[in-house]
Design a protein around this motif. Sequence first.
Motif, PDB file in Angstrom:
ATOM      1  N   ARG A  20       0.831  -1.218   0.000  1.00  0.00           N
ATOM      2  CA  ARG A  20       0.000   0.000   0.000  1.00  0.00           C
ATOM      3  C   ARG A  20       0.859   1.260   0.000  1.00  0.00           C
ATOM      4  N   PRO A  21       0.271   2.396  -0.367  1.00  0.00           N
ATOM      5  CA  PRO A  21       1.029   3.656  -0.383  1.00  0.00           C
ATOM      6  C   PRO A  21       1.686   4.010   0.949  1.00  0.00           C
ATOM      7  N   ASP A  22       1.093   3.563   2.055  1.00  0.00           N
ATOM      8  CA  ASP A  22       1.701   3.864   3.359  1.00  0.00           C
ATOM      9  C   ASP A  22       2.778   2.842   3.747  1.00  0.00           C
ATOM     10  N   GLY A  23       3.093   1.907   2.845  1.00  0.00           N
ATOM     11  CA  GLY A  23       4.152   0.928   3.099  1.00  0.00           C
ATOM     12  C   GLY A  23       3.684  -0.342   3.784  1.00  0.00           C
ATOM     13  N   SER A  26      -0.812  -5.061   1.461  1.00  0.00           N
ATOM     14  CA  SER A  26      -2.216  -5.101   1.027  1.00  0.00           C
ATOM     15  C   SER A  26      -2.885  -6.302   1.694  1.00  0.00           C
ATOM     16  N   LYS A  54      10.577  -4.066  -5.344  1.00  0.00           N
ATOM     17  CA  LYS A  54       9.960  -2.818  -4.913  1.00  0.00           C
ATOM     18  C   LYS A  54       8.997  -2.366  -5.997  1.00  0.00           C
ATOM     19  N   LEU A  56       5.468   0.399  -6.577  1.00  0.00           N
ATOM     20  CA  LEU A  56       5.242   1.844  -6.548  1.00  0.00           C
ATOM     21  C   LEU A  56       5.401   2.442  -5.152  1.00  0.00           C
ATOM     22  N   HIS A  57       5.136   1.636  -4.119  1.00  0.00           N
ATOM     23  CA  HIS A  57       5.096   2.174  -2.763  1.00  0.00           C
ATOM     24  C   HIS A  57       5.938   1.329  -1.808  1.00  0.00           C
ATOM     25  N   GLY A  58       6.510   1.998  -0.827  1.00  0.00           N
ATOM     26  CA  GLY A  58       7.168   1.313   0.277  1.00  0.00           C
ATOM     27  C   GLY A  58       8.346   0.455  -0.131  1.00  0.00           C
TER      28      GLY A  58
END
Length: 174
Positions: A20-23, A26, A54, A56-58
Amino acid sequence: MKVNPQGPDAIIVIFGAAVRPDGTPSPTLRHRVAAAARFGARFARPLFIPTGAKGLHGDAEAAVMARQLIDAGYPETAIRTEETGTDTLSSVCAVTRMVRTFGAARVYACTSAYHLPRCLLLLRLAGIRAHACPPPPVPAATRRSLRWFWRLRETPALPYDALLMIWLRARGRV
């Protein structure tokens, strides 16, 4: 990273999913790791190989999964991350090279049910006698349309990746 000198009695390959964007992992990633951790408890010396580069995120998917396994009580010595795979095929190619260094331990693929046939086929085409880890249950809240989307996405991916794996093996790249 040290590995038990007796070697693992099972190698559990966990295929990645989004971070997820916050690292944080999911839900799919969390469920896959939880299924692998439960399955690993059956063995005295499991070795986990979480896969995924890696995105897009984290951090890399594999690194996020490794932290989950440590939080579940597994020591770092029971985990070897594979952080170069950007898709299922490249993960299988990288894992194949790793697995061959561990000798005769049984190999298990851990992923979602819709993804399991492709992972098993690719591992077997790569020369690894892979078995299925019981997949995580599909959460009841998951929409039926989303479940069908995942299954339909696998329809072209399975033969495409299988042909690529056969081609790679014929050229000695796996």
